[in-house]
Design a protein around this motif. Structure first.
Motif, PDB file in Angstrom:
ATOM      1  N   LYS B 141      28.230 -52.525  16.929  1.00 21.21           N
ATOM      2  CA  LYS B 141      27.786 -51.267  17.550  1.00 21.21           C
ATOM      3  C   LYS B 141      26.367 -51.404  18.093  1.00 21.21           C
ATOM      4  CE  LYS B 141      30.247 -48.195  14.325  1.00 21.21           C
ATOM      5  NZ  LYS B 141      31.453 -47.756  15.016  1.00 21.21           N
ATOM      6  N   ALA B 142      25.512 -52.072  17.326  1.00 20.87           N
ATOM      7  CA  ALA B 142      24.117 -52.229  17.759  1.00 20.87           C
ATOM      8  C   ALA B 142      24.047 -53.085  19.028  1.00 20.87           C
ATOM      9  CB  ALA B 142      23.288 -52.852  16.634  1.00 20.87           C
ATOM     10  N   GLU B 143      24.838 -54.150  19.064  1.00 19.12           N
ATOM     11  CA  GLU B 143      24.818 -55.012  20.254  1.00 19.12           C
ATOM     12  C   GLU B 143      25.322 -54.259  21.481  1.00 19.12           C
ATOM     13  OE1 GLU B 143      25.296 -59.325  17.992  1.00 19.12           O
ATOM     14  OE2 GLU B 143      27.086 -58.259  18.685  1.00 19.12           O
ATOM     15  N   ALA B 144      26.317 -53.411  21.279  1.00 18.17           N
ATOM     16  CA  ALA B 144      26.829 -52.631  22.408  1.00 18.17           C
ATOM     17  C   ALA B 144      25.790 -51.606  22.859  1.00 18.17           C
ATOM     18  CB  ALA B 144      28.134 -51.937  22.009  1.00 18.17           C
ATOM     19  N   LYS B 145      25.128 -50.990  21.910  1.00 17.11           N
ATOM     20  CA  LYS B 145      24.096 -50.000  22.259  1.00 17.11           C
ATOM     21  C   LYS B 145      22.977 -50.645  23.061  1.00 17.11           C
ATOM     22  CE  LYS B 145      22.455 -46.986  19.073  1.00 17.11           C
ATOM     23  NZ  LYS B 145      22.483 -45.612  19.629  1.00 17.11           N
ATOM     24  N   LEU B 146      22.522 -51.805  22.582  1.00 17.44           N
ATOM     25  CA  LEU B 146      21.379 -52.463  23.214  1.00 17.44           C
ATOM     26  C   LEU B 146      21.787 -53.288  24.440  1.00 17.44           C
ATOM     27  CD1 LEU B 146      20.056 -51.449  20.645  1.00 17.44           C
ATOM     28  CD2 LEU B 146      19.112 -53.722  20.242  1.00 17.44           C
ATOM     29  N   THR B 502      14.794 -56.465  15.156  1.00 18.02           N
ATOM     30  CA  THR B 502      15.131 -55.140  15.670  1.00 18.02           C
ATOM     31  C   THR B 502      16.624 -54.866  15.728  1.00 18.02           C
ATOM     32  OG1 THR B 502      13.061 -55.186  16.865  1.00 18.02           O
ATOM     33  CG2 THR B 502      14.652 -53.515  17.546  1.00 18.02           C
ATOM     34  N   LEU B 503      17.413 -55.865  16.066  1.00 21.62           N
ATOM     35  CA  LEU B 503      18.861 -55.635  16.077  1.00 21.62           C
ATOM     36  C   LEU B 503      19.316 -55.168  14.695  1.00 21.62           C
ATOM     37  CD1 LEU B 503      21.520 -55.931  17.801  1.00 21.62           C
ATOM     38  CD2 LEU B 503      21.852 -58.078  16.553  1.00 21.62           C
ATOM     39  N   THR B 504      18.758 -55.773  13.668  1.00 20.28           N
ATOM     40  CA  THR B 504      19.130 -55.392  12.298  1.00 20.28           C
ATOM     41  C   THR B 504      18.605 -53.994  11.958  1.00 20.28           C
ATOM     42  OG1 THR B 504      19.162 -57.725  11.687  1.00 20.28           O
ATOM     43  CG2 THR B 504      19.034 -56.135   9.873  1.00 20.28           C
ATOM     44  N   ILE B 505      17.409 -53.673  12.409  1.00 21.70           N
ATOM     45  CA  ILE B 505      16.877 -52.315  12.200  1.00 21.70           C
ATOM     46  C   ILE B 505      17.815 -51.289  12.842  1.00 21.70           C
ATOM     47  CG2 ILE B 505      14.984 -50.720  12.797  1.00 21.70           C
ATOM     48  CD1 ILE B 505      13.056 -53.122  12.636  1.00 21.70           C
ATOM     49  N   VAL B 506      18.262 -51.591  14.044  1.00 21.62           N
ATOM     50  CA  VAL B 506      19.141 -50.660  14.772  1.00 21.62           C
ATOM     51  C   VAL B 506      20.504 -50.565  14.089  1.00 21.62           C
ATOM     52  CG1 VAL B 506      20.371 -50.327  16.973  1.00 21.62           C
ATOM     53  CG2 VAL B 506      17.928 -50.905  16.969  1.00 21.62           C
ATOM     54  N   ALA B 507      21.044 -51.708  13.668  1.00 25.91           N
ATOM     55  CA  ALA B 507      22.345 -51.687  12.984  1.00 25.91           C
ATOM     56  C   ALA B 507      22.259 -50.857  11.699  1.00 25.91           C
ATOM     57  CB  ALA B 507      22.798 -53.119  12.680  1.00 25.91           C
ATOM     58  N   LEU B 508      21.168 -51.042  10.958  1.00 26.21           N
ATOM     59  CA  LEU B 508      20.997 -50.267   9.722  1.00 26.21           C
ATOM     60  C   LEU B 508      20.838 -48.777  10.030  1.00 26.21           C
ATOM     61  CD1 LEU B 508      18.535 -52.621   7.765  1.00 26.21           C
ATOM     62  CD2 LEU B 508      20.932 -52.139   7.155  1.00 26.21           C
ATOM     63  N   ALA B 509      20.169 -48.463  11.117  1.00 27.03           N
ATOM     64  CA  ALA B 509      19.949 -47.052  11.469  1.00 27.03           C
ATOM     65  C   ALA B 509      21.264 -46.379  11.861  1.00 27.03           C
ATOM     66  CB  ALA B 509      18.923 -46.944  12.604  1.00 27.03           C
ATOM     67  N   ILE B 510      22.099 -47.090  12.606  1.00 26.65           N
ATOM     68  CA  ILE B 510      23.399 -46.518  12.989  1.00 26.65           C
ATOM     69  C   ILE B 510      24.231 -46.269  11.724  1.00 26.65           C
ATOM     70  CG2 ILE B 510      25.535 -46.884  14.293  1.00 26.65           C
ATOM     71  CD1 ILE B 510      23.970 -48.805  16.133  1.00 26.65           C
TER      72      ILE B 510
END
Ligand SMILES: Cc1cc2nc3c(=O)[nH]c(=O)nc-3n(C[C@H](O)[C@H](O)[C@H](O)COP(=O)(O)OP(=O)(O)OC[C@H]3O[C@@H](n4cnc5c(N)ncnc54)[C@H](O)[C@@H]3O)c2cc1C
Ligand code: SF4
Lengths: 189, 525
Positions: B141-146, B502-510
């Motif tokens: 999901k994070a990779e798709a968002k970014l 940051t990818l991990t920060i975003v994945a954790l936030a989602i």
């Protein structure tokens, strides 16, 4: 900076010489003293100017000799042979400020004293850069040197006019980036 | 913003998010998308691509967090940049405006640092309470968002001059895993954002919007739902709680310097790894004398910044590394864990470029004279790379409150203390040697192992742990001590891994937003 002025002044040398020489110096004397600043600078009454008079810094609080030494010191800290003195002058002109004058005069006096400790008349009187660098090493841990050096990091390198001399192209958005302007044009690999 | 929400200060049904960077911006939007009402408070102002400046110092002045901080410890940053331990943005969008966009997943073993590396003396290693398998769908999901390149069906970016030098050296020295990176920078138009124009000021905010930043993606999308209100120039001073130990809201200074109190059902702290622990510590009360969520004593501890450093090479002919994306490629061969190299964990090598003004400031801070200037004279012929490796969490590397120094709001500032672990030093030395060999293989006439810059990756000061005694938050970023207090930024990191965070920060936030919304729906929060 309200108290200082720096710009290219084709007539600055003449203006300096034509002034009523408030410190009792004749133009000849000025040139003679200027010679002590062997590199590119001549000290005039209230002015520090390039030997070819292409630019001038008007000093209102610092002694002209102090400003000339400071400009030489700036060059010796970050020596770039392709950069004209005026860029160094711009970088340090902010020290011609009543709030800083005492610190600068004391710092330059200490620099000259360090020069004398190594057998020179003054810092600017040491003709080889290597000699001046050795003198700077003597004061390099001090507050004055550190202030001047760190101020130069932005004062010198953030002058857009010098960037082309290093090849750096600066802002690129308005030109559409480098996608069609050589982001991958390396040809020697 | 069709429909900007406005919530009442007394509305205690809202989730308050503190900070709108990579973590906060995403958690705010994800909650808003699920119908949760959110007030996001951001200390900085609002700047969009048209405002960003293609000029390093002007941009720094516009965006960087320059409120006072202090430093201590053996790291060189404490000497050279006494009041600038970290390079962080203070603006809506946070440091996702400055970031270069390198977006890498952790390697599976990196979720289990303590188990994989064993007991490393002096290190406070711990396994994450989550693992690669559990995180995989959230990474998707994070990779798709970014819009991360080389993931999904998104193509890679083209290689720049800086990359071509790097790649040639890498291949010549036997590296196998070298490519133009997995980047949150569009190689083709994606998600309404255009493709990268190779402008080269990624660190100054992407004026084309080709690079993902929460500033112009998640934030406006969240606002468009009518569920998110972003209040910029609002600095949160403390989090408040009731006598049952639940948080009740936050007190902040608004745009005009007036103190306000926003009630909340849940508070998510996402101020980056320096400000988040500072806020929790500054929120100390008679009930929580050591600060909120700090029964473990770990708030502020285990500060990590990655083992970094740069190598610049000078060549006979021009490279012009500043043209094109700032991080234009990666070598992953050394990212593995292989203790035979003399250290645990691994590191990535990524191209990097600084403009002339920043090169002068960061190449050798404090340096002067010909050794310094002769290198800068060859600026046009330079190529650059950056090391990013796993540093060891240490209890004594920490963010504390410096009671002697106050910020403009009268609040004690953060002191950032850091000293390299021997493992960090060994890794950096290995990386320098590797980087130098890579450039020498392409004929570098001079190479410069450059010290770490003020921290761009700030991690770990409110770490995740299985058990309350070992850390500050649980597997969902929920504080062990206070059920309705969450941490949503990089300070949750249990360990740093070798990858840019940051990818991990975003994945954790989602993932966290999903958890919060579900728990709210169940009435558990
Ligand atoms: C130059 C640079 C390049 C980078 N490149 C990469 C990269 O290529 N890949 C990568 O993965 N990472 C990169 N990073 C790191 C990345 O930007 C950060 O890891 C990420 O943005 C951290 O997210 P965060 O949510 O923890 O904090 P941030 O994004 O820093 O957001 C924190 C926000 O909280 C606000 N805030 C703080 N305290 C308060 C308060 N008390 N009240 C209100 N608001 C507050 C701040 O103003 C800020 O806006 C880079 C960073 C820099 C500086
Ligand atoms: S190089 Fe690409 S991503 Fe970086 S600022 Fe320019 S357009 Fe944006």
């Amino acid at each position: 900076m309200e108290t200082t002025e720096t710009r290219a002044r084709p007539d600055a040398g003449a203006a300096a010489g034509a002034e009523p020489a408030p410190r009792g110096l004749t133009r000849r004397a000025l040139l003679a003293r200027g010679a002590a600043f062997g590199m590119t600078l001549i000290v005039g009454a209230g002015f520090v100017t390039a030997r070819d008079a292409a630019w001038a810094v008007e000093v209102t609080t610092l002694k002209p000799e102090t400003m000339a030494t400071l400009i030489q010191m700036a060059r010796d800290i970050y020596p770039h042979d392709r950069l004209a003195d005026r860029f160094y002058a711009v970088a340090v002109k902010g020290y011609d400020d009543p709030a800083k004058a005492e610190m600068v005069e004391a710092g330059i006096a200490a620099l000259d004293a360090a020069a004398q400790g190594r057998g020179f008349d003054s810092y600017a009187g040491a003709r080889w850069e290597a000699d001046r660098t050795a003198i700077l090493q003597d004061i390099a841990q001090g507050e004055f040197f550190q202030t001047v050096r760190s101020g130069l990091v932005t004062g010198l390198y953030n002058q857009k006019e010098i960037w082309p001399l290093f090849g750096y192209e600066g802002e690129s958005f308005s030109k559409g980036g480098y996608i069609d302007r050589g982001f991958d044009d390396i040809d020697w690999l | 913003m069709a429909n900007p929400a406005r919530f009442d200060l007394a509305d205690d049904s809202v989730v308050v998010v503190v900070g709108t960077g990579a973590g906060g911006g995403v958690v705010a939007n994800e909650l808003a998308q699920k119908g949760v009402k959110v007030v996001a408070l951001e200390a900085g102002g609002r700047y969009l691509p048209e405002d960003y400046i293609n000029d390093e110092w002007d941009s720094f002045g516009q965006l960087a967090w320059t409120d006072t901080r202090t430093t201590s410890g053996d790291w060189r940053v404490a000497r050279d940049f006494r009041n600038l331990p970290a390079w962080i943005v203070k603006a809506v969008g946070g440091t996702s405006i400055h970031w270069a966009g390198a977006s890498l997943r952790f390697q599976p073993h990196e979720w289990k640092g303590r188990t994989t590396y064993g007991a490393v003396p002096g290190a406070n290693l711990l396994d994450w309470p989550v693992d690669a398998e559990e995180m995989a769908p959230w990474y998707d999901k994070a990779e798709a968002k970014l819009g991360v390149t080389r993931t999904g069906d998104r193509p890679g970016l083209p290689g720049s001059n800086n990359y071509k030098v790097f790649e040639k050296g890498a291949l010549a020295t036997g590296c196998k895993e070298v490519h133009t990176g997995r980047m949150a920078v569009n190689s083709v138009e994606y998600d309404g954002r255009q493709a990268c124009q190779q402008t080269g000021f990624c660190f100054q905010g992407c004026k084309w919007g080709a690079k993902w930043s929460s500033a112009y993606t998640d934030i406006p999308r969240g606002e468009a739902t009518g569920n998110l209100e972003v209040r910029d120039r609002c600095h949160v001073m403390r989090v408040e709680h009731d006598d049952k130990g639940k948080v009740t809201g936050v007190v902040y200074k608004d745009k005009d310097g007036a103190e306000q109190r926003q009630k909340a059902r849940i508070v998510c702290v996402a101020g980056n790894s320096i400000e988040s622990p500072r806020l929790l510590l500054n929120s100390a009360s008679p009930m929580f004398p050591d600060g909120l969520a700090n029964s473990s004593g770990q708030v502020g501890r285990n500060y990590m910044r990655h083992t970094t450093g740069s190598v610049y090479g000078i060549f006979e002919k021009p490279v012009r590394m500043w043209r094109g994306t700032t991080m234009a490629g990666i070598i992953q061969d050394e990212a593995r864990h292989d203790p035979s190299r003399g250290f645990v964990g691994g590191y990535e090598l990524e191209t990097l470029s600084l403009g002339l003004p920043f090169m002068a400031a960061f190449m050798d801070p404090g340096g002067w004279g010909r050794p310094f200037t002769s290198a800068l004279d060859s600026y046009e012929n330079m190529a650059g790379m950056w090391v990013v490796g796993e540093d060891m969490p240490q209890e004594t590397n920490r963010v504390t409150i410096n009671a002697e120094v106050k910020d403009d709001h009268g609040l004690p500032v953060a002191d950032v203390h850091y000293t390299d672990h021997p493992n960090d030093v060994a890794m950096r030395e290995h990386a320098y040697a590797k980087g130098i060999a890579i450039y020498q293989a392409v004929g570098a006439t001079r190479t410069m192992p450059t010290p770490p810059y003020p921290s761009t990756h700030n991690l770990g000061t409110n770490r995740m742990s299985e058990h309350a005694r070992d850390g500050v938050v649980n597997r969902h970023g929920q504080s062990h001590d206070i059920a309705n207090l969450f941490v949503s930024d990089g300070s949750q990191f249990t360990t740093g891994a070798a990858e840019n965070p940051t990818l991990t920060i975003v994945a954790l936030a989602i993932r966290q937003a999903d958890h919060i919304a579900a728990e709210m729906a169940k009435g558990n929060l």
